[in-house]
Design a protein around this motif. Structure first.
Motif, short mmCIF file in Angstrom:
data_model
loop_
_atom_site.label_atom_id
_atom_site.label_comp_id
_atom_site.label_asym_id
_atom_site.label_seq_id
_atom_site.Cartn_x
_atom_site.Cartn_y
_atom_site.Cartn_z
N CYS A 140 -1.88 -6.86 -1.52
CA CYS A 140 -0.89 -5.81 -1.34
C CYS A 140 -1.66 -4.49 -1.25
CB CYS A 140 0.10 -5.78 -2.48
SG CYS A 140 1.36 -4.48 -2.34
N ALA A 141 -1.69 -3.93 -0.06
CA ALA A 141 -2.41 -2.68 0.16
C ALA A 141 -1.43 -1.52 0.09
CB ALA A 141 -3.09 -2.71 1.52
N ALA A 142 -1.82 -0.50 -0.62
CA ALA A 142 -0.95 0.65 -0.82
C ALA A 142 -1.52 1.89 -0.15
CB ALA A 142 -0.76 0.91 -2.30
N SER A 143 -0.63 2.68 0.38
CA SER A 143 -1.04 3.98 0.91
C SER A 143 -0.75 5.02 -0.16
CB SER A 143 -0.27 4.30 2.18
OG SER A 143 1.11 4.40 1.90
N GLY A 144 -1.40 6.14 -0.06
CA GLY A 144 -1.13 7.20 -1.03
C GLY A 144 -2.21 7.32 -2.08
N ARG A 145 -2.47 8.53 -2.48
CA ARG A 145 -3.55 8.79 -3.42
C ARG A 145 -3.18 8.53 -4.87
NH1 ARG A 145 -4.95 14.73 -1.40
NH2 ARG A 145 -2.68 14.69 -1.09
N THR A 146 -1.90 8.22 -5.12
CA THR A 146 -1.48 8.01 -6.50
C THR A 146 -1.40 6.54 -6.88
OG1 THR A 146 0.84 8.08 -5.83
CG2 THR A 146 -0.18 10.15 -6.54
N LYS A 196 -9.84 0.50 -3.67
CA LYS A 196 -9.36 0.03 -2.38
C LYS A 196 -7.85 0.09 -2.26
CE LYS A 196 -13.23 -3.15 -1.60
NZ LYS A 196 -13.63 -4.56 -1.34
N ASN A 197 -7.19 0.63 -3.28
CA ASN A 197 -5.72 0.73 -3.26
C ASN A 197 -5.08 -0.63 -2.99
OD1 ASN A 197 -5.97 3.45 -3.73
ND2 ASN A 197 -4.81 4.10 -1.96
N THR A 198 -5.61 -1.66 -3.60
CA THR A 198 -5.14 -3.00 -3.31
C THR A 198 -4.98 -3.82 -4.59
OG1 THR A 198 -6.25 -2.97 -1.15
CG2 THR A 198 -5.59 -5.11 -1.99
N LEU A 207 -3.57 -12.10 -11.38
CA LEU A 207 -3.31 -10.82 -10.73
C LEU A 207 -4.45 -9.85 -11.07
CD1 LEU A 207 -1.32 -9.11 -9.11
CD2 LEU A 207 -0.10 -8.63 -11.23
N SER A 208 -4.94 -9.17 -10.06
CA SER A 208 -6.00 -8.19 -10.27
C SER A 208 -5.79 -7.02 -9.33
CB SER A 208 -7.39 -8.82 -10.04
OG SER A 208 -7.51 -9.28 -8.70
N ARG A 209 -6.51 -5.95 -9.57
CA ARG A 209 -6.38 -4.79 -8.70
C ARG A 209 -7.72 -4.10 -8.54
NH1 ARG A 209 -2.00 -1.08 -11.12
NH2 ARG A 209 -2.66 0.30 -9.46
N ASP A 210 -7.84 -3.45 -7.39
CA ASP A 210 -9.02 -2.65 -7.09
C ASP A 210 -8.51 -1.26 -6.72
OD1 ASP A 210 -11.25 -1.39 -6.03
OD2 ASP A 210 -12.01 -3.19 -5.07
#
Length: 120
Positions: A21-27, A75-77, A69-72
């Protein structure tokens, strides 16, 4: 925040898939992230969620021990690694973002969904 889910597909029972799941936005890094799924004819259900830092996660009983579940944040992902898949995991999977980790559906932003089909 805009969310783009990907990685779904057709897999045999016992196999693995990794959803992204790729997210846009700096927050992005300030949001808790979650995955939900909805099988045909059924209500949407919680799958997993992770805090903004990645330091805490929570899983539905039905997937605990099989999904990770993990996040980076660089990479906003966020990633959902799904192992030992079962036919009952077949569903459209949605990612979501919100200020607080929660297991209900009250998240602020939702992706478009990606279909996972597990054949027996």
């Amino acid at each position: 925040v805009q969310l783009q889910a990907s990685g779904g597909g057709l897999v045999q029972a016992g196999g693995s898939l990794r959803l992204s799941c790729a997210a846009s936005g700096r927050t992005f890094s300030s949001y808790a992230m979650a995955w939900f799924r909805q099988a045909p004819g059924k209500e949407r259900e919680f799958v997993a969620a992770i805090t903004w830092s990645g330091g805490n996660s929570h899983y539905a009983v039905s997937v605990k021990g099989r999904f990770t579940l993990s996040r980076d944040n660089a990479k906003n992902t966020v990633y959902l690694q799904m192992n030992s898949l079962k036919p009952e995991d077949t569903a459209v999977y949605y990612c979501a973002a919100g200020r607080v980790l929660r297991v209900d559906g009250h998240y602020d932003y939702w992706g478009q969904g990606t279909l996972v089909t597990v054949s027996s």
